[in-house]
Design a protein around this motif. Structure first.
Motif, short mmCIF file in Angstrom:
data_model
loop_
_atom_site.label_atom_id
_atom_site.label_comp_id
_atom_site.label_asym_id
_atom_site.label_seq_id
_atom_site.Cartn_x
_atom_site.Cartn_y
_atom_site.Cartn_z
N ALA A 90 30.08 91.86 55.95
CA ALA A 90 29.57 92.15 54.89
C ALA A 90 28.01 92.13 55.19
CB ALA A 90 29.77 90.67 53.83
N THR A 130 27.23 95.54 55.97
CA THR A 130 27.44 96.46 54.82
C THR A 130 26.00 96.42 54.10
OG1 THR A 130 29.83 96.01 54.77
CG2 THR A 130 28.83 97.01 52.95
N VAL A 189 30.39 97.56 49.09
CA VAL A 189 29.48 97.03 48.20
C VAL A 189 30.22 97.18 46.77
CG1 VAL A 189 27.18 97.20 46.65
CG2 VAL A 189 27.30 97.70 49.26
N ILE A 193 29.71 91.80 48.22
CA ILE A 193 30.36 92.72 48.98
C ILE A 193 31.86 92.22 48.99
CG2 ILE A 193 30.57 93.41 51.41
CD1 ILE A 193 27.89 94.14 50.19
#
Length: 148
Positions: free
Chosen positions: A58, A61, A96, A106
């Protein structure tokens, strides 16, 4: 960077996960082969390590898709199936869901070698502004995240 020892992604941290990341469309992904020293029960990946994998994907990301440093604000995990340490590579991926002001949410998934979702999490991050991301959080130039 001197002193860098991230448990999730430092390739030189011999006690860490040593994750590497790549983009696949809207996802940021990592493949990882679990070792026995990350077990809870015999041949079962510890739930805390699963949480770390989901948190790390996450964060990456956010780094790649939002181009900012961040810290975890909230994480909601669902453990769905046992994750075995002796059946091959796992796929961890994140995308996302939403960005509002300084918060980014996320969606993450941890898949086994049969591509079954074993755990998932919705993770919300506090985003740092670009200036303080670089000066205070050691966030590198965005292009440095990619191999040449």
């Amino acid at each position: 960077m001197e002193g860098y020892q991230c448990f999730g992604c430092d390739p030189n941290n011999s006690h860490g996960l040593q994750l590497k990341f790549y983009e696949d469309g809207e996802y940021v992904c990592s493949e990882w082969n679990p070792c026995g020293h990350f077990e809870g029960y015999p041949n079962i990946l510890h739930g805390g390590i699963q949480a770390t994998l989901l948190d790390e994907i996450a964060a990456w990301t956010v780094y790649i898709k939002e181009k900012a440093a961040c810290v975890t604000a909230k994480m909601n995990i669902k453990y769905k199936k046992a994750v075995f340490t002796n059946t091959g590579n796992l796929l961890i991926r994140g995308k996302v869901l939403e960005t509002k002001r300084n918060l980014c949410t996320i969606e993450t998934e941890l898949l086994n070698s049969s591509q079954e979702i074993c755990a998932s999490a919705e993770v919300t991050y506090y985003l740092f502004p670009q200036g303080s991301s670089q000066s205070d959080m050691y966030f590198p130039d965005y292009e440095s995240f990619f191999d040449e």
